[in-house]
Design a protein around this motif. Structure first.
Motif, PDB file in Angstrom:
ATOM      1  N   THR A   1      44.465  15.250  36.207  1.00 60.45           N
ATOM      2  CA  THR A   1      43.616  16.241  36.839  1.00 60.45           C
ATOM      3  C   THR A   1      42.136  15.871  36.723  1.00 60.45           C
TER       4      THR A   1
ATOM      5  N   GLU B   1      46.569  15.991  45.843  1.00 57.28           N
ATOM      6  CA  GLU B   1      46.224  16.765  47.017  1.00 57.28           C
ATOM      7  C   GLU B   1      45.302  15.967  47.951  1.00 57.28           C
TER       8      GLU B   1
ATOM      9  N   SER C   1      45.501  24.678  39.922  1.00 66.54           N
ATOM     10  CA  SER C   1      46.122  23.413  40.291  1.00 66.54           C
ATOM     11  C   SER C   1      46.221  22.508  39.091  1.00 66.54           C
TER      12      SER C   1
ATOM     13  N   GLU D   1      35.927  22.933  37.904  1.00 69.26           N
ATOM     14  CA  GLU D   1      37.062  23.149  38.805  1.00 69.26           C
ATOM     15  C   GLU D   1      38.105  22.060  38.609  1.00 69.26           C
TER      16      GLU D   1
ATOM     17  N   SER E   1      33.805  19.933  48.119  1.00 68.42           N
ATOM     18  CA  SER E   1      33.936  19.670  46.684  1.00 68.42           C
ATOM     19  C   SER E   1      35.136  18.798  46.356  1.00 68.42           C
ATOM     20  N   LYS E   2      36.051  18.636  47.322  1.00 62.85           N
ATOM     21  CA  LYS E   2      37.218  17.780  47.106  1.00 62.85           C
ATOM     22  C   LYS E   2      37.120  16.480  47.906  1.00 62.85           C
TER      23      LYS E   2
ATOM     24  N   SER F   1      49.802  19.092  44.031  1.00 68.41           N
ATOM     25  CA  SER F   1      48.924  19.766  44.976  1.00 68.41           C
ATOM     26  C   SER F   1      49.250  21.245  45.120  1.00 68.41           C
TER      27      SER F   1
ATOM     28  N   ILE G   1      40.888  19.775  39.933  1.00 64.79           N
ATOM     29  CA  ILE G   1      41.236  19.229  41.244  1.00 64.79           C
ATOM     30  C   ILE G   1      42.383  18.237  41.074  1.00 64.79           C
TER      31      ILE G   1
END
Length: 501
Positions: A397, A409, A152, A403, A465-466, A156, A405
């Protein structure tokens, strides 16, 4: 050069050596090759044009990678933490794939029309196959993609990065000496299979002749126990993991460990300094890379780490905050907004070129300029001796625990809540995770929604985690006259605002 040739070289050089799994019950290079040959036969007979891997890391993963390579189709390791909507969208790109999925994910692949095996079924079927020797007339595909990793960015929608055999082989040849590991050497990898580091570690450790193990569910205690019990000599962690390990109350005697690599996110200075003090005999390596570059493009080595904490050389100490210098075969330039190549100490966009650089996206093509340079969208600078300092993303980002993300999104989900009028999601500095997710929310007039309700709303649609660690309520967000969100102003205000979590 097809990456299966790396396995052929391993078979010729140290075929009886265990290269995957535990020292007592692992898979030798010769057996790995036999399983890959059987897997390739199964893939061909199924008519599959890809292998989708939706499972945790384990022995089935390298077998799937080399089986796909022999069959001339790409391996597609998929993030098993994705929501159903994203998974369905991604799987629609691979309607003829053969699926390997954990039992709790198998139904998702089956509903997409894929033939599915669990990792255990896959390994059992291959173990019972009569096809264990490759056809000598077999023509391996050297030009096609070996692996497709979805990553990503600022939007999104995940993008499929195509890593061709040439890219991955170039990375191996530029980074590793063949058969350089000792018989008893073992690597412990603590990253999921859909991360580029997992792919890179399979092929580099195999080429070196080093046994590779994975830790499916990380805890500091289990990591330390595994290093001791398996005689691990080399390990890879993300900064969050190292922070938890050094802060753990568990015994930290790990005499077998000689090398510890980390990367994926900024490393807090206090964490690496503590680790250097705890284990003065271990060689630490900071590795910086991207999916699009087939993993590592710059390395800060053990000598640099030790020099940084010994003596009074401020310049050397400052380099502990760098990611080191480019690996062989990689060229790095720092460019300004007008594409001018900047000098030492000048901050700009990090651009990279080399045979290991893919920079190729499914349905888009290669995103390089006329000289073959890829714009990483990271900001940074090179010092006067070529050490690279990374200063964050050019785009928005969020990098949390290695990670990537996409704020868009999360914003899209929050905006679905009936009480929310506007929202901005940003990453804020965090010592444990590199960045934490925070959100500023504007509620509709007369509407109400408490923080716990909104966080639960996000967690239901995405995953923990998001989910923003902190949500604050503002009357309005900083936007330009044309409605563009000024994210830096959101970050500045959140940085000075104390709010309950």
């Amino acid at each position: 050069m097809n990456i299966s040739m790396l396995l052929d070289m391993a078979v010729d050089g140290f075929g009886d050596r265990v290269v995957i799994g535990s020292k007592d019950a692992g898979i030798s290079a010769t057996r790995l090759n036999e399983l890959a040959v059987a897997g390739a036969d199964m893939i061909r007979k199924s008519g599959a044009d890809a292998v989708v891997y939706l499972a945790v890391n384990g022995p089935a993963f390298p077998v799937a990678m080399f089986a796909a390579a022999r069959a001339g189709v790409p391996l597609v390791p998929v993030n098993y933490r994705l929501g159903r909507e994203q998974l369905d969208s991604l799987l629609s790109n691979h309607p003829r794939a053969l699926g390997i999925a954990d039992p709790n994910q198998a139904a998702v692949l089956a509903s997409a029309g894929l033939s599915v095996h669990t990792p255990e079924e896959w390994m059992r079927l291959l173990s019972g196959s009569d096809v264990t020797t490759a056809d000598e007339e077999e023509a391996l595909d050297d030009d096609g993609p070996a692996v497709v990793i979805y990553t990503s960015g600022t939007t999104s929608a995940p993008k499929g990065v195509l890593l061709r055999h040439e890219n991955l082989s170039s990375y191996v040849f530029g980074s590793v000496e063949f058969a350089s590991a000792e018989d008893a050497d073992a690597a412990l990898v603590s990253v999921p299979p859909y991360h580029i580091a997992a792919v890179a570690n399979v092929i580099t450790n195999l080429y070196a002749g080093r046994r590779t193990m994975v830790l499916e569910q990380f805890t500091p205690e289990q990591w330390l126990d595994t290093v001791r019990s398996e005689g691990v000599t080399n390990a890879l962690v993300v900064p969050t993991m190292l922070a938890r390990i050094v802060d753990s109350d568990a015994p930290k005697d790990i005499p077998s460990l000689r090398g510890l690599a980390y990367g994926g996110a900024p490393m807090p200075t206090r964490v690496i300094e503590r680790a250097l003090q705890l284990w003065p005999e271990i060689g630490f390596v900071n590795a910086y890379g991207l999916t699009e570059t087939s993993s590592t493009i710059a390395v800060l080595g053990p000598d640099d780490h030790r020099t940084a904490i010994v003596g009074d050389d401020e310049k050397a100490r400052a380099r502990l905050g760098s990611v080191g210098r480019p690996v062989p075969g990689v060229e790095i330039e720092i460019r300004g907004d007008d594409e001018t190549v900047l000098g030492a100490g000048e901050v700009g966009r990090i651009c990279v070129a080399g045979d290991q650089v893919s920079a190729e996206y499914a349905g888009v093509g290669r995103m390089v300029d006329g000289r073959g340079f890829f714009d990483t969208r990271d900001k940074g600078y090179l010092d006067d001796e070529g050490y690279l300092f990374v200063g964050g993303r050019v785009d928005d980002t969020i990098i949390r625990g290695a990670e990537n993300i996409a704020p868009a999104e999360i914003e899209d989900v929050i905006l679905r809540h009936p009480a929310v009028l506007d929202v901005a999601v940003v990453g804020m500095p965090d010592e444990e995770w590199g960045q934490r997710i925070e959100a500023a929310v504007v509620l509709r007039p007369g509407e109400g929604a408490d923080v716990d309700e909104l966080r639960a709303f996000v967690r239901e649609k995405l995953r923990s985690s998001k989910t923003p660690e902190r949500i604050v309520y503002w009357d309005e967000l900083p936007r330009t006259e044309t409605g563009k969100l000024v994210r830096r102003h959101v970050v500045e205000r959140l940085g000075t605002q104390v709010a309950p979590i």
